[in-house]
Design an enzyme around this catalytic site. Structure first.
Site, PDB file in Angstrom:
ATOM      1  N   SER A   1       3.584   3.560   0.328  1.00  0.00           N
ATOM      2  CA  SER A   1       4.355   3.968   1.513  1.00  0.00           C
ATOM      3  C   SER A   1       5.250   5.180   1.264  1.00  0.00           C
ATOM      4  CB  SER A   1       5.186   2.789   2.029  1.00  0.00           C
ATOM      5  OG  SER A   1       5.989   2.256   1.003  1.00  0.00           O
TER       6      SER A   1
ATOM      7  N   CYS B   1      -0.237  -3.382   5.058  1.00  0.00           N
ATOM      8  CA  CYS B   1       0.451  -3.238   3.764  1.00  0.00           C
ATOM      9  C   CYS B   1       1.405  -2.032   3.752  1.00  0.00           C
ATOM     10  CB  CYS B   1      -0.567  -3.213   2.646  1.00  0.00           C
ATOM     11  SG  CYS B   1       0.143  -3.763   1.090  1.00  0.00           S
TER      12      CYS B   1
ATOM     13  N   ARG C   1       9.570  -4.605   0.033  1.00  0.00           N
ATOM     14  CA  ARG C   1       8.418  -4.013  -0.666  1.00  0.00           C
ATOM     15  C   ARG C   1       8.120  -4.784  -1.945  1.00  0.00           C
ATOM     16  NH1 ARG C   1       9.057   1.868  -2.439  1.00  0.00           N
ATOM     17  NH2 ARG C   1       6.851   1.620  -2.853  1.00  0.00           N
TER      18      ARG C   1
ATOM     19  N   ILE D   1      -2.200  -7.068  -2.167  1.00  0.00           N
ATOM     20  CA  ILE D   1      -2.114  -6.198  -3.348  1.00  0.00           C
ATOM     21  C   ILE D   1      -0.727  -5.555  -3.371  1.00  0.00           C
ATOM     22  CG2 ILE D   1      -3.101  -4.219  -4.561  1.00  0.00           C
ATOM     23  CD1 ILE D   1      -5.695  -4.719  -2.890  1.00  0.00           C
ATOM     24  N   ARG D   2       0.086  -5.977  -4.295  1.00  0.00           N
ATOM     25  CA  ARG D   2       1.492  -5.485  -4.366  1.00  0.00           C
ATOM     26  C   ARG D   2       2.089  -5.413  -2.957  1.00  0.00           C
ATOM     27  NH1 ARG D   2       2.905  -0.644  -6.759  1.00  0.00           N
ATOM     28  NH2 ARG D   2       4.752  -1.653  -7.555  1.00  0.00           N
TER      29      ARG D   2
ATOM     30  N   HIS E   1      -4.779  -6.911   3.453  1.00  0.00           N
ATOM     31  CA  HIS E   1      -5.776  -5.845   3.658  1.00  0.00           C
ATOM     32  C   HIS E   1      -7.049  -6.359   4.339  1.00  0.00           C
ATOM     33  CE1 HIS E   1      -3.938  -2.657   1.141  1.00  0.00           C
ATOM     34  NE2 HIS E   1      -3.378  -3.682   0.544  1.00  0.00           N
TER      35      HIS E   1
ATOM     36  N   GLU F   1      -9.225  -4.702   5.741  1.00  0.00           N
ATOM     37  CA  GLU F   1     -10.308  -3.725   5.534  1.00  0.00           C
ATOM     38  C   GLU F   1     -11.038  -3.959   4.211  1.00  0.00           C
ATOM     39  OE1 GLU F   1      -7.205  -3.257   4.977  1.00  0.00           O
ATOM     40  OE2 GLU F   1      -6.904  -1.850   3.313  1.00  0.00           O
TER      41      GLU F   1
HETATM   42  N1  GLN Z   1       3.418  -1.536  -2.769  1.00  0.00           N
HETATM   43  C1  GLN Z   1       2.985  -0.546  -1.808  1.00  0.00           C
HETATM   44  C2  GLN Z   1       4.182   0.117  -1.129  1.00  0.00           C
HETATM   45  O1  GLN Z   1       5.292  -0.314  -1.283  1.00  0.00           O
HETATM   46  C3  GLN Z   1       2.074  -1.160  -0.777  1.00  0.00           C
HETATM   47  C4  GLN Z   1       0.842  -1.691  -1.449  1.00  0.00           C
HETATM   48  C5  GLN Z   1      -0.400  -1.639  -0.618  1.00  0.00           C
HETATM   49  O2  GLN Z   1      -0.479  -0.952   0.412  1.00  0.00           O
HETATM   50  N2  GLN Z   1      -1.416  -2.317  -1.110  1.00  0.00           N
HETATM   51  O3  GLN Z   1       3.977   1.060  -0.453  1.00  0.00           O
END
Ligand code: GLN
Length: 188
Positions: A48, A78, A105, A132-133, A169, A171
């Protein structure tokens, strides 16, 4: 139907493939001039802070914000959800700030920073969610509908008027139902 997919960074190709499978036309949004005549908008996952810097540098941020505020149907996943959030608990400033929620985040601890779970997302049943994160949504304002929650109280999907924000996600799965729902929202 023409769906713009923000394509400055992140997992935009996967969204395009999904939409094309469903018969929608897509356009990659890479500069200000691409932001015309859109029926819908996708903000993909990625990073981001990088996406936000690029939106400033390319002078796309204010136009995008205006389009969303004026009612352009938007699906954000995300990092895209982080871009939309009005408040980010652990970042110095917000970005597009059109969605009245707070997000955190990278909110799932190290061990759990990537995981998959299956559950209902609004009216879409048994949907495979890939995190994912990922962020989660730490609070919502009036009018925001919660679509799904993980780990008992962590909100990971919301809908507010014409904006859908997901921490995971869709996608990255073979399941097209969320994109299908988004196309139905546009058609309505
Ligand atoms: N950790 C990312 C962020 O803070 C987002 C992770 C993702 O889009 N898979 O932007």
């Amino acid at each position: 139907m023409k769906i713009g997919v923000l394509a400055v960074q992140g997992a935009f190709i996967e969204h395009e493939k999904m939409l094309q499978k469903l018969g929608a036309d897509t356009v990659e949004l890479r500069q200000k001039g691409d932001l015309n005549n859109l029926d819908g908008l996708i903000l993909p996952g990625g990073e981001s802070t990088v996406q936000s810097l690029l939106l400033d540098k390319l002078e796309m941020k204010q136009t995008l914000k205006g389009l969303i505020e004026d009612g352009l149907p938007t699906l954000a996943t995300c990092a895209g959800l982080i871009l939309l959030a009005k408040n980010i608990d652990n970042a110095p400033k917000s970005h597009l700030a059109t969605l009245p929620v707070s997000v955190k985040r990278n909110a799932f601890g190290r061990q759990l920073s990537s995981f998959v779970t299956k559950q209902n997302v609004g009216c879409v049943s048994d949907y495979p969610e890939v995190f994912i994160r990922a962020p989660y949504i730490s609070s919502t304002e009036d009018g925001v509908e919660t679509l799904c929650v993980v780990h008992e109280d962590k909100i990971v999907g919301v809908k507010y008027k014409h904006q859908i924000g997901l921490a995971f996600h869709p996608e990255l799965t073979e399941d097209t139902r969320i994109h299908q729902k988004f196309l139905e929202l546009i058609a309505a």
